[in-house]
Design an enzyme around this catalytic site. Structure first.
Site, mmCIF file in Angstrom:
data_model
loop_
_atom_site.group_PDB
_atom_site.id
_atom_site.type_symbol
_atom_site.label_atom_id
_atom_site.label_comp_id
_atom_site.label_asym_id
_atom_site.label_seq_id
_atom_site.Cartn_x
_atom_site.Cartn_y
_atom_site.Cartn_z
ATOM 1 N N GLY A 45 42.605 25.590 45.360
ATOM 2 C CA GLY A 45 43.352 26.757 45.822
ATOM 3 C C GLY A 45 42.481 27.994 45.698
ATOM 4 O O GLY A 45 41.552 28.031 44.883
ATOM 5 N N GLN A 50 40.921 36.919 44.763
ATOM 6 C CA GLN A 50 39.712 36.293 44.206
ATOM 7 C C GLN A 50 38.475 36.521 45.059
ATOM 8 O O GLN A 50 37.357 36.247 44.622
ATOM 9 C CB GLN A 50 39.930 34.781 44.039
ATOM 10 C CG GLN A 50 40.958 34.444 42.984
ATOM 11 C CD GLN A 50 41.067 32.950 42.822
ATOM 12 O OE1 GLN A 50 41.769 32.295 43.572
ATOM 13 N NE2 GLN A 50 40.348 32.398 41.850
ATOM 14 N N CYS A 105 40.355 27.914 36.793
ATOM 15 C CA CYS A 105 40.407 28.925 37.842
ATOM 16 C C CYS A 105 38.984 29.266 38.263
ATOM 17 O O CYS A 105 38.115 29.434 37.408
ATOM 18 C CB CYS A 105 41.103 30.175 37.301
ATOM 19 S SG CYS A 105 41.249 31.488 38.519
ATOM 20 N N LEU A 106 38.760 29.362 39.571
ATOM 21 C CA LEU A 106 37.404 29.646 40.066
ATOM 22 C C LEU A 106 36.900 31.008 39.594
ATOM 23 O O LEU A 106 35.700 31.223 39.520
ATOM 24 C CB LEU A 106 37.364 29.567 41.596
ATOM 25 C CG LEU A 106 37.638 28.183 42.199
ATOM 26 C CD1 LEU A 106 37.648 28.254 43.729
ATOM 27 C CD2 LEU A 106 36.625 27.157 41.723
ATOM 28 N N HIS A 147 50.039 28.563 40.516
ATOM 29 C CA HIS A 147 48.811 29.196 40.023
ATOM 30 C C HIS A 147 48.302 30.237 41.039
ATOM 31 O O HIS A 147 47.978 31.367 40.671
ATOM 32 C CB HIS A 147 47.749 28.119 39.757
ATOM 33 C CG HIS A 147 46.425 28.665 39.310
ATOM 34 N ND1 HIS A 147 45.934 28.503 38.042
ATOM 35 C CD2 HIS A 147 45.482 29.383 39.985
ATOM 36 C CE1 HIS A 147 44.750 29.111 37.949
ATOM 37 N NE2 HIS A 147 44.449 29.646 39.114
ATOM 38 N N GLU A 148 48.272 29.850 42.311
ATOM 39 C CA GLU A 148 47.773 30.769 43.347
ATOM 40 C C GLU A 148 48.746 31.937 43.551
ATOM 41 O O GLU A 148 48.332 33.070 43.757
ATOM 42 C CB GLU A 148 47.547 30.029 44.672
ATOM 43 C CG GLU A 148 46.495 28.931 44.615
ATOM 44 C CD GLU A 148 45.196 29.355 43.938
ATOM 45 O OE1 GLU A 148 44.766 30.511 44.133
ATOM 46 O OE2 GLU A 148 44.633 28.535 43.201
ATOM 47 N N HIS A 151 48.203 34.653 41.261
ATOM 48 C CA HIS A 151 47.087 35.533 41.638
ATOM 49 C C HIS A 151 47.557 36.710 42.496
ATOM 50 O O HIS A 151 47.094 37.831 42.320
ATOM 51 C CB HIS A 151 46.014 34.762 42.417
ATOM 52 C CG HIS A 151 45.011 34.061 41.555
ATOM 53 N ND1 HIS A 151 44.199 34.716 40.674
ATOM 54 C CD2 HIS A 151 44.687 32.740 41.452
ATOM 55 C CE1 HIS A 151 43.408 33.827 40.063
ATOM 56 N NE2 HIS A 151 43.697 32.623 40.508
HETATM 57 NI NI NI Z 1 42.866 30.798 39.915
#
Ligand code: NI
Length: 196
Positions: A45, A50, A105-106, A147-148, A151
């Site tokens: 995701g 991000q 998380c990226l 999760h997304e 964000h």
């Molecule tokens: Ni994340």
């Protein structure tokens, strides 16, 4: 085009993102670039904040999870090829008993922690063609969406940890924000703050 992923500590990750409309400039290209950026980093995701844009846009492709042999064949099938674009999303319902899943998380490389979330969600959103959708998801698909979705609400999974866990990872988070980390995809680190 692969875009740099914004690292922990950048204020854009703490902003509540705003809705967009159908004439948002070069949206198709943005979505394409975000998918490319996500796949390049082996993510499932990616949310617009991000990549530095505080807009209510995120995308998901849970295919990598479908290879998990601990899952039932039915779950694997559901995850395989589940690919969606969520625009102006609102989670309208979350149900069930919270369960823990080890999230990453990226924007926060190499940090993984158990996060508790409800298992079932109903979400209203616009798809990439700006067609309104309302769907209910559960299991890992719901998990990735939650999760997304966080964000675009300016929330990171690390915000959901216990005070003790937060204290234990504080140093690592600080290193990430300073760029003191080895990562094999493109990232953008927040400028170090000057002391007053
Ligand atoms: Ni994340």
């Amino acid at each position: 085009m692969i875009l740099p992923i914004v690292a922990y500590g950048d204020p854009v990750l703490k902003k509540v993102a705003t809705n967009i409309d159908a004439d948002y400039p070069k949206l198709d290209e943005l979505i394409e670039n975000m998918f490319e950026t996500m796949y390049n980093a082996y993510g499932v995701g990616l949310a617009a904040p991000q990549i530095g844009l505080p807009i209510r846009l995120f995308l998901v492709d849970t295919t990598p999870f479908s290879e998990d042999e601990d899952l039932s064949e039915e779950d694997q099938k559901a995850l395989d090829g589940f690919k969606r674009v969520f625009i102006n999303a609102e989670i309208v319902e979350e149900e069930g008993e919270e369960w823990a899943f080890n999230e990453g998380c990226l924007s926060i490389p190499d940090v993984r922690e158990d996060v508790f979330r409800k298992p079932k969600i109903t979400i209203e959103y616009l798809d990439e063609n700006f067609e309104p959708q309302k769907e209910t998801f559960d299991g890992l698909i719901a998990r990735v969406i939650q999760h997304e979705y966080d964000h675009i609400e300016g929330v990171l999974f690390t915000d959901k940890l216990s005070t003790l866990k937060k204290r234990l990872i504080k140093g690592r988070l600080s290193n990430i924000s300073k760029g003191k980390i080895k990562v094999d995809y493109r990232m953008r680190f927040p400028a170090m703050k000057k002391k007053r």
